[in-house]
Scaffold this motif. Sequence first.
Motif, PDB file in Angstrom:
ATOM      1  N   TRP A  76       0.883  -0.739  -0.033  1.00 47.84           N
ATOM      2  CA  TRP A  76      -0.586   0.028  -0.267  1.00 47.84           C
ATOM      3  C   TRP A  76       1.012   1.908  -0.193  1.00 47.84           C
ATOM      4  N   TYR A  77       0.745   2.555  -1.241  1.00 45.35           N
ATOM      5  CA  TYR A  77       0.908   3.439  -0.557  1.00 45.35           C
ATOM      6  C   TYR A  77       0.508   4.502  -1.160  1.00 45.35           C
ATOM      7  N   ARG A  78       0.899   6.084  -0.702  1.00 44.55           N
ATOM      8  CA  ARG A  78      -0.366   6.725  -0.457  1.00 44.55           C
ATOM      9  C   ARG A  78       0.393   8.078  -1.206  1.00 44.55           C
ATOM     10  N   GLN A  79      -0.029   9.148  -1.601  1.00 41.93           N
ATOM     11  CA  GLN A  79       0.851   9.797  -2.695  1.00 41.93           C
ATOM     12  C   GLN A  79      -0.423  11.512  -2.004  1.00 41.93           C
ATOM     13  N   ALA A  80       0.214  12.230  -1.467  1.00 40.70           N
ATOM     14  CA  ALA A  80      -0.818  13.601  -0.757  1.00 40.70           C
ATOM     15  C   ALA A  80      -0.942  14.518  -1.850  1.00 40.70           C
ATOM     16  N   PRO A  81      -1.580  15.255  -2.303  1.00 41.22           N
ATOM     17  CA  PRO A  81      -0.949  16.794  -2.644  1.00 41.22           C
ATOM     18  C   PRO A  81       1.009  17.370  -2.745  1.00 41.22           C
ATOM     19  N   GLY A  82       1.446  17.359  -3.818  1.00 40.34           N
ATOM     20  CA  GLY A  82       2.088  17.855  -3.840  1.00 40.34           C
ATOM     21  C   GLY A  82       3.506  17.258  -3.253  1.00 40.34           C
ATOM     22  N   ASN A  83       2.832  15.544  -2.926  1.00 39.36           N
ATOM     23  CA  ASN A  83       3.971  14.961  -2.166  1.00 39.36           C
ATOM     24  C   ASN A  83       4.761  14.125  -3.344  1.00 39.36           C
ATOM     25  N   GLN A  84       5.921  12.847  -3.360  1.00 37.23           N
ATOM     26  CA  GLN A  84       5.733  11.880  -3.958  1.00 37.23           C
ATOM     27  C   GLN A  84       5.564  10.895  -3.338  1.00 37.23           C
ATOM     28  N   ARG A  85       4.749  10.244  -3.743  1.00 33.84           N
ATOM     29  CA  ARG A  85       4.969   8.692  -3.939  1.00 33.84           C
ATOM     30  C   ARG A  85       5.289   8.162  -2.076  1.00 33.84           C
ATOM     31  N   GLU A  86       4.736   7.486  -1.146  1.00 34.42           N
ATOM     32  CA  GLU A  86       5.546   7.159  -0.330  1.00 34.42           C
ATOM     33  C   GLU A  86       5.092   5.156   0.024  1.00 34.42           C
ATOM     34  N   LEU A  87       5.816   4.512   0.406  1.00 32.85           N
ATOM     35  CA  LEU A  87       4.938   3.486   0.480  1.00 32.85           C
ATOM     36  C   LEU A  87       4.332   3.689   2.146  1.00 32.85           C
ATOM     37  N   VAL A  88       3.592   2.896   2.588  1.00 34.18           N
ATOM     38  CA  VAL A  88       2.615   3.119   3.826  1.00 34.18           C
ATOM     39  C   VAL A  88       2.918   1.534   4.548  1.00 34.18           C
ATOM     40  N   ALA A  89       2.553   0.418   3.876  1.00 36.51           N
ATOM     41  CA  ALA A  89       3.322  -0.825   4.674  1.00 36.51           C
ATOM     42  C   ALA A  89       2.865  -1.644   3.167  1.00 36.51           C
ATOM     43  N   ASP A  90       3.330  -3.009   3.256  1.00 34.62           N
ATOM     44  CA  ASP A  90       3.419  -4.067   2.192  1.00 34.62           C
ATOM     45  C   ASP A  90       3.781  -5.167   3.585  1.00 34.62           C
ATOM     46  N   VAL A  91       3.239  -6.664   2.816  1.00 34.47           N
ATOM     47  CA  VAL A  91       3.268  -7.670   2.647  1.00 34.47           C
ATOM     48  C   VAL A  91       3.820  -8.463   2.014  1.00 34.47           C
ATOM     49  N   THR A  92       4.327  -9.598   2.504  1.00 34.83           N
ATOM     50  CA  THR A  92       5.356 -10.486   1.155  1.00 34.83           C
ATOM     51  C   THR A  92       4.110 -11.952   1.185  1.00 34.83           C
ATOM     52  N   PRO A  93       4.802 -13.232   0.458  1.00 33.72           N
ATOM     53  CA  PRO A  93       3.991 -14.054  -0.057  1.00 33.72           C
ATOM     54  C   PRO A  93       3.881 -14.936   1.224  1.00 33.72           C
ATOM     55  N   ILE A  94       4.810 -14.685   2.242  1.00 27.80           N
ATOM     56  CA  ILE A  94       4.903 -15.560   3.167  1.00 27.80           C
ATOM     57  C   ILE A  94       4.426 -15.003   4.760  1.00 27.80           C
ATOM     58  N   GLY A  95       3.942 -13.479   4.763  1.00 25.35           N
ATOM     59  CA  GLY A  95       3.500 -12.742   5.117  1.00 25.35           C
ATOM     60  C   GLY A  95       3.913 -11.665   6.207  1.00 25.35           C
ATOM     61  N   ARG A  96       5.101 -11.964   6.073  1.00 21.78           N
ATOM     62  CA  ARG A  96       6.143 -10.759   6.758  1.00 21.78           C
ATOM     63  C   ARG A  96       5.556  -9.570   5.762  1.00 21.78           C
ATOM     64  N   THR A  97       5.349  -8.370   6.915  1.00 17.81           N
ATOM     65  CA  THR A  97       5.339  -7.493   6.849  1.00 17.81           C
ATOM     66  C   THR A  97       6.094  -6.491   7.010  1.00 17.81           C
ATOM     67  N   ASN A  98       5.961  -4.662   6.496  1.00 14.59           N
ATOM     68  CA  ASN A  98       6.366  -3.638   6.494  1.00 14.59           C
ATOM     69  C   ASN A  98       6.268  -2.645   6.429  1.00 14.59           C
ATOM     70  N   TYR A  99       6.241  -1.682   7.776  1.00 16.25           N
ATOM     71  CA  TYR A  99       5.437  -0.671   7.955  1.00 16.25           C
ATOM     72  C   TYR A  99       6.779   0.678   7.709  1.00 16.25           C
ATOM     73  N   ALA A 100       5.508   1.823   7.291  1.00 16.98           N
ATOM     74  CA  ALA A 100       6.756   3.312   7.360  1.00 16.98           C
ATOM     75  C   ALA A 100       6.268   3.934   8.852  1.00 16.98           C
ATOM     76  N   ASN A 101       7.133   4.675   9.682  1.00 15.68           N
ATOM     77  CA  ASN A 101       7.349   4.818  10.884  1.00 15.68           C
ATOM     78  C   ASN A 101       6.732   5.176  10.900  1.00 15.68           C
ATOM     79  N   SER A 102       5.892   6.466  10.188  1.00 12.43           N
ATOM     80  CA  SER A 102       4.675   7.525  10.233  1.00 12.43           C
ATOM     81  C   SER A 102       3.501   6.785  10.736  1.00 12.43           C
ATOM     82  N   VAL A 103       2.867   5.093   9.822  1.00 12.44           N
ATOM     83  CA  VAL A 103       2.333   4.497  10.805  1.00 12.44           C
ATOM     84  C   VAL A 103       1.972   3.799  11.547  1.00 12.44           C
ATOM     85  N   LYS A 104       2.856   3.434  12.092  1.00  7.87           N
ATOM     86  CA  LYS A 104       3.132   2.166  13.117  1.00  7.87           C
ATOM     87  C   LYS A 104       2.362   2.552  14.275  1.00  7.87           C
ATOM     88  N   GLY A 105       2.181   1.005  14.373  1.00 10.25           N
ATOM     89  CA  GLY A 105       1.632   1.339  15.729  1.00 10.25           C
ATOM     90  C   GLY A 105      -0.546   1.437  15.472  1.00 10.25           C
TER      91      GLY A 105
END
Length: 119
Positions: free
Chosen positions: A36-65
């Motif tokens: 999942w990525y997001r793009q706000a007006p005037g900003n670059q698209r940034e990664l929010v979170a992703d998940v691998t085929p085996i379920g490993r997850t990764n989050y942007a610091n701004s959304v952790k928790g």
Amino acid sequence: QVQVVESGGGLVQSGGSLRLSCQASGIDFSILSVGWYRQAPGNQRELVADVTPIGRTNYANSVKGRFTISRDNAKNTVELQMSSLTPEDTAVYYCYGDPPRWYSDWGSWGRGTQVTVSS
């Protein structure tokens, strides 16, 4: 050809929650990484979170928790549960289906879904 379609965006008040869903097709979903990525007006698209085929997850610091990404291989979907939303989370949210390199060099973007958080 991988295809992904987002759903679930909308307008929510600050502190509220929303759940986004990404439906994938055109590939064995169990081999697909999804982000999942997001793009706000005037900003670059940034990664929010992703998940691998085996379920490993990764989050942007701004959304952790606050955000949780999960996948359901039986339904070919990845969900992004967003809580404690703030106006800074306002953006168009995009799903990205990323197949393994042995399958294809090309991933696929969805068209995006708008998330607006009011103060």
